[in-house]
Design a protein around this motif. Structure first.
Motif, PDB file in Angstrom:
ATOM      1  N   LYS A 215       6.750   1.155  -9.881  1.00 18.77           N
ATOM      2  CA  LYS A 215       8.072   1.306 -10.528  1.00 18.77           C
ATOM      3  C   LYS A 215       8.071   0.542 -11.806  1.00 18.77           C
ATOM      4  CE  LYS A 215      12.115   1.121  -8.474  1.00 18.77           C
ATOM      5  NZ  LYS A 215      13.187   0.797  -7.566  1.00 18.77           N
ATOM      6  N   ARG A 216       7.165  -0.487 -11.678  1.00 20.52           N
ATOM      7  CA  ARG A 216       7.040  -1.556 -12.934  1.00 20.52           C
ATOM      8  C   ARG A 216       6.249  -0.826 -14.016  1.00 20.52           C
ATOM      9  NH1 ARG A 216       8.050  -6.805 -11.786  1.00 20.52           N
ATOM     10  NH2 ARG A 216       9.944  -6.925 -10.362  1.00 20.52           N
ATOM     11  N   SER A 217       5.583   0.332 -13.586  1.00 23.74           N
ATOM     12  CA  SER A 217       4.907   1.281 -14.718  1.00 23.74           C
ATOM     13  C   SER A 217       5.729   2.214 -15.318  1.00 23.74           C
ATOM     14  CB  SER A 217       3.435   1.992 -14.017  1.00 23.74           C
ATOM     15  OG  SER A 217       4.159   3.022 -13.199  1.00 23.74           O
ATOM     16  N   GLY A 218       7.058   2.280 -14.964  1.00 22.88           N
ATOM     17  CA  GLY A 218       7.934   3.063 -15.716  1.00 22.88           C
ATOM     18  C   GLY A 218       8.358   4.326 -14.963  1.00 22.88           C
ATOM     19  N   ALA A 219       7.902   4.243 -13.411  1.00 26.10           N
ATOM     20  CA  ALA A 219       8.054   5.308 -12.845  1.00 26.10           C
ATOM     21  C   ALA A 219       9.530   5.312 -12.216  1.00 26.10           C
ATOM     22  CB  ALA A 219       7.178   5.377 -11.537  1.00 26.10           C
ATOM     23  N   SER A 220       9.983   6.482 -11.901  1.00 30.51           N
ATOM     24  CA  SER A 220      11.277   6.640 -11.270  1.00 30.51           C
ATOM     25  C   SER A 220      11.139   6.114  -9.498  1.00 30.51           C
ATOM     26  CB  SER A 220      11.884   7.902 -11.443  1.00 30.51           C
ATOM     27  OG  SER A 220      11.128   8.828 -10.503  1.00 30.51           O
ATOM     28  N   ASP A 221      12.274   6.102  -9.028  1.00 32.36           N
ATOM     29  CA  ASP A 221      12.306   5.765  -7.602  1.00 32.36           C
ATOM     30  C   ASP A 221      11.459   7.056  -6.780  1.00 32.36           C
ATOM     31  OD1 ASP A 221      13.634   3.484  -8.016  1.00 32.36           O
ATOM     32  OD2 ASP A 221      15.469   4.081  -7.079  1.00 32.36           O
ATOM     33  N   GLU A 222      11.702   8.377  -7.294  1.00 34.28           N
ATOM     34  CA  GLU A 222      11.202   9.329  -6.503  1.00 34.28           C
ATOM     35  C   GLU A 222       9.526   9.270  -6.855  1.00 34.28           C
ATOM     36  OE1 GLU A 222      11.458  14.265  -6.639  1.00 34.28           O
ATOM     37  OE2 GLU A 222      12.817  13.259  -7.885  1.00 34.28           O
ATOM     38  N   GLU A 223       9.449   9.303  -8.148  1.00 31.83           N
ATOM     39  CA  GLU A 223       7.923   9.272  -8.623  1.00 31.83           C
ATOM     40  C   GLU A 223       7.124   8.191  -7.969  1.00 31.83           C
ATOM     41  OE1 GLU A 223       8.647  11.091 -12.973  1.00 31.83           O
ATOM     42  OE2 GLU A 223       8.594   8.796 -12.772  1.00 31.83           O
TER      43      GLU A 223
ATOM     44  N   GLU B 132       7.809   6.729  -5.184  1.00 31.35           N
ATOM     45  CA  GLU B 132       7.795   7.136  -3.651  1.00 31.35           C
ATOM     46  C   GLU B 132       6.568   8.142  -3.314  1.00 31.35           C
ATOM     47  OE1 GLU B 132      10.495   8.851  -0.145  1.00 31.35           O
ATOM     48  OE2 GLU B 132      11.478   8.069  -2.075  1.00 31.35           O
ATOM     49  N   ILE B 133       6.538   9.203  -4.199  1.00 28.46           N
ATOM     50  CA  ILE B 133       5.359  10.023  -4.302  1.00 28.46           C
ATOM     51  C   ILE B 133       4.060   9.404  -4.243  1.00 28.46           C
ATOM     52  CG2 ILE B 133       4.327  11.975  -5.241  1.00 28.46           C
ATOM     53  CD1 ILE B 133       6.909  13.170  -6.021  1.00 28.46           C
ATOM     54  N   VAL B 134       3.968   8.665  -5.361  1.00 30.71           N
ATOM     55  CA  VAL B 134       2.448   7.971  -5.602  1.00 30.71           C
ATOM     56  C   VAL B 134       2.215   7.073  -4.330  1.00 30.71           C
ATOM     57  CG1 VAL B 134       1.337   6.188  -6.905  1.00 30.71           C
ATOM     58  CG2 VAL B 134       2.868   7.978  -8.392  1.00 30.71           C
ATOM     59  N   VAL B 135       3.063   6.127  -3.857  1.00 34.96           N
ATOM     60  CA  VAL B 135       2.863   5.401  -2.640  1.00 34.96           C
ATOM     61  C   VAL B 135       2.455   6.261  -1.581  1.00 34.96           C
ATOM     62  CG1 VAL B 135       3.808   3.661  -1.165  1.00 34.96           C
ATOM     63  CG2 VAL B 135       4.079   3.492  -3.706  1.00 34.96           C
ATOM     64  N   ASP B 136       3.322   7.101  -1.121  1.00 38.34           N
ATOM     65  CA  ASP B 136       3.036   8.063   0.238  1.00 38.34           C
ATOM     66  C   ASP B 136       1.696   8.676   0.043  1.00 38.34           C
ATOM     67  OD1 ASP B 136       4.268   9.017   2.283  1.00 38.34           O
ATOM     68  OD2 ASP B 136       4.303  11.020   1.562  1.00 38.34           O
ATOM     69  N   VAL B 137       1.248   9.277  -1.249  1.00 35.60           N
ATOM     70  CA  VAL B 137      -0.155   9.778  -1.373  1.00 35.60           C
ATOM     71  C   VAL B 137      -1.407   8.752  -1.119  1.00 35.60           C
ATOM     72  CG1 VAL B 137      -1.781  10.944  -2.861  1.00 35.60           C
ATOM     73  CG2 VAL B 137       0.573  11.771  -2.855  1.00 35.60           C
ATOM     74  N   LEU B 138      -1.084   7.574  -1.691  1.00 33.11           N
ATOM     75  CA  LEU B 138      -2.125   6.487  -1.399  1.00 33.11           C
ATOM     76  C   LEU B 138      -2.083   5.978  -0.155  1.00 33.11           C
ATOM     77  CD1 LEU B 138      -1.681   4.610  -4.425  1.00 33.11           C
ATOM     78  CD2 LEU B 138      -3.403   6.282  -4.148  1.00 33.11           C
ATOM     79  N   VAL B 139      -0.902   6.102   0.646  1.00 33.45           N
ATOM     80  CA  VAL B 139      -1.026   5.396   2.194  1.00 33.45           C
ATOM     81  C   VAL B 139      -1.678   6.438   2.996  1.00 33.45           C
ATOM     82  CG1 VAL B 139       0.531   4.711   4.078  1.00 33.45           C
ATOM     83  CG2 VAL B 139       0.916   3.810   1.772  1.00 33.45           C
ATOM     84  N   TYR B 140      -1.187   7.772   2.835  1.00 31.63           N
ATOM     85  CA  TYR B 140      -1.917   8.884   3.422  1.00 31.63           C
ATOM     86  C   TYR B 140      -3.475   8.759   3.180  1.00 31.63           C
ATOM     87  CZ  TYR B 140       1.633  11.283   6.037  1.00 31.63           C
ATOM     88  OH  TYR B 140       2.990  11.376   6.982  1.00 31.63           O
ATOM     89  N   GLY B 141      -3.820   8.364   2.165  1.00 38.59           N
ATOM     90  CA  GLY B 141      -5.234   8.324   1.800  1.00 38.59           C
ATOM     91  C   GLY B 141      -5.861   7.390   2.822  1.00 38.59           C
ATOM     92  N   SER B 142      -5.217   6.280   2.835  1.00 39.79           N
ATOM     93  CA  SER B 142      -5.843   5.032   3.668  1.00 39.79           C
ATOM     94  C   SER B 142      -5.632   5.485   5.003  1.00 39.79           C
ATOM     95  CB  SER B 142      -4.968   3.663   3.370  1.00 39.79           C
ATOM     96  OG  SER B 142      -5.165   3.107   2.121  1.00 39.79           O
ATOM     97  N   LEU B 143      -4.521   6.028   5.469  1.00 43.89           N
ATOM     98  CA  LEU B 143      -4.330   6.308   7.016  1.00 43.89           C
ATOM     99  C   LEU B 143      -5.666   7.287   7.200  1.00 43.89           C
ATOM    100  CD1 LEU B 143      -0.514   6.907   7.346  1.00 43.89           C
ATOM    101  CD2 LEU B 143      -2.003   4.875   8.307  1.00 43.89           C
ATOM    102  N   TRP B 144      -5.837   8.219   6.570  1.00 47.93           N
ATOM    103  CA  TRP B 144      -6.949   9.471   6.766  1.00 47.93           C
ATOM    104  C   TRP B 144      -8.424   8.541   6.818  1.00 47.93           C
ATOM    105  CZ3 TRP B 144      -7.406  14.708   6.406  1.00 47.93           C
ATOM    106  CH2 TRP B 144      -6.079  15.558   7.257  1.00 47.93           C
ATOM    107  N   GLY B 145      -8.409   7.226   6.396  1.00 47.21           N
ATOM    108  CA  GLY B 145      -9.924   6.735   6.199  1.00 47.21           C
ATOM    109  C   GLY B 145     -10.467   6.583   5.029  1.00 47.21           C
TER     110      GLY B 145
END
Length: 328
Positions: free
Chosen positions: A3-11, A13-26
């Motif tokens: 969010k500090r980069s200028g992203a909205s709450d929704e944006e 959330e999408i970025v973090v969700d994608v990255l967390v899933y990447g880590s979860l998948w190994g």
């Protein structure tokens, strides 16, 4: 951080969700380790469809955060595929979308087959050549199943993704022979590279090799065309940003969805029942190992190497974020 980069709450959330899933998948190279990349300040993007027909569209991402534009592109492809059977959405002015499987799984969650291909900048030498021309050019295919795990294919068409080389170095493990060559075509392996020298290696013309010799090379070239010539974002050394293509097949337009899933389950069962070759513990399906990694990491947590964790904390400090307070 995002969010500090200028992203909205929704944006964010999408970025973090994608990255967390990447880590979860190994897939640690495309996971939370990459958070600092998405913390860099950027101008607000205005995504818009610049060309479309009933079963296709071109989305101008306007350099939005890669995962944000990729999610929108897959949504467009799914909307157009429903009732029509097949549709695609190509993206121009795109940025790094990280985990392709995430977007293929969006289609799977809607009883559709998702196919994602992405063209990147030159880091891969052509088969028989020494100069990097194509990118890692990954692809992913997600196929729904019934009672079984979905079939999820996700891989770079180089021996490994570029980020996996760094992961290997961060873990202190040697580079296997056959992954990399230098500008003269000589193999780079073992302890030839370090975290400190990897950037110089890429800058001086070091290259990944395509997987599967000339066959993987052929797939790599085709993905360069799909992601860079079809939408005119450039191929090879002319590549601009990350060009990608989302293609969706609406299963219900072809067959009853339940019947399709039963057939996929039967195929999975037949594959799993194959006698195991010496040296193997079991027969696995594409994506099965990653599904198991996700279950394990949801229980045990996501491991982050010390250098990457330090980078995350330093980035928080620069952004005025009290990481310790958040973790308490």
């Amino acid at each position: 951080m995002v969010k500090r980069s200028g992203a909205s709450d929704e944006e964010a959330e999408i970025v973090v969700d994608v990255l967390v899933y990447g880590s979860l998948w190994g897939i640690d190279s495309h996971g939370v380790r990459a958070l600092p990349v998405f913390a860099k300040r950027r101008a607000r993007a205005e995504m818009k469809v610049v060309k479309e027909a009933p079963s296709m569209a071109i989305l101008d991402a306007d350099h939005a955060w890669g995962p944000v534009s990729a999610v929108r592109a897959m949504e467009i492809a799914m909307e157009k595929a429903e009732g029509r059977g097949i549709a695609c959405c190509s993206v121009v002015n795109g940025e790094w979308i990280t985990n392709l499987f995430y977007y293929a799984m969006m289609a799977v969650g809607n009883d559709m087959i998702g196919v994602v291909t992405a063209r990147e900048g030159p880091v891969c030498a052509p088969w028989g050549g020494t100069k990097p021309v194509m990118g890692t050019n990954p692809m992913s295919v997600g196929v729904p199943a019934g009672k079984e795990y979905p079939i999820v294919l996700d891989f770079a068409t180089t021996m490994v993704a570029q980020g996996h080389v760094m992961t290997r170095l961060l873990e202190g493990r040697p580079i296997p022979e056959g992954w990399l060559i230098d500008r003269q075509g000589s193999p780079v392996k073992g302890r030839d590279l370090s975290v400190e020298t990897i950037d110089e290696f890429w800058e001086t013309g070091g290259s990944l090799l395509p997987f599967g010799t000339y066959k993987g090379y052929g797939i790599n070239v085709v993905i360069d065309v799909l992601g860079g010539a079809l939408n005119l974002t450039g191929t090879g050394s002319r590549a601009r940003g990350q060009g990608f293509l989302m293609t969706v097949l609406d299963i219900a337009s072809f067959s009853p969805v339940d019947d399709f899933k039963e057939e996929v389950d039967r195929l999975i069962a037949e594959i799993k029942s194959s006698p195991v070759m010496p040296g193997f513990d079991e027969v696995l399906l594409p994506g099965e190992r990653e599904h198991r990694a996700m279950e394990r990491r949801r229980r045990e947590g996501i491991p982050v190497d010390e250098r990457s964790w330090r980078n995350i904390l330093e980035t928080c400090g620069k952004l005025g974020i009290d990481a310790k307070a958040i973790m308490e």
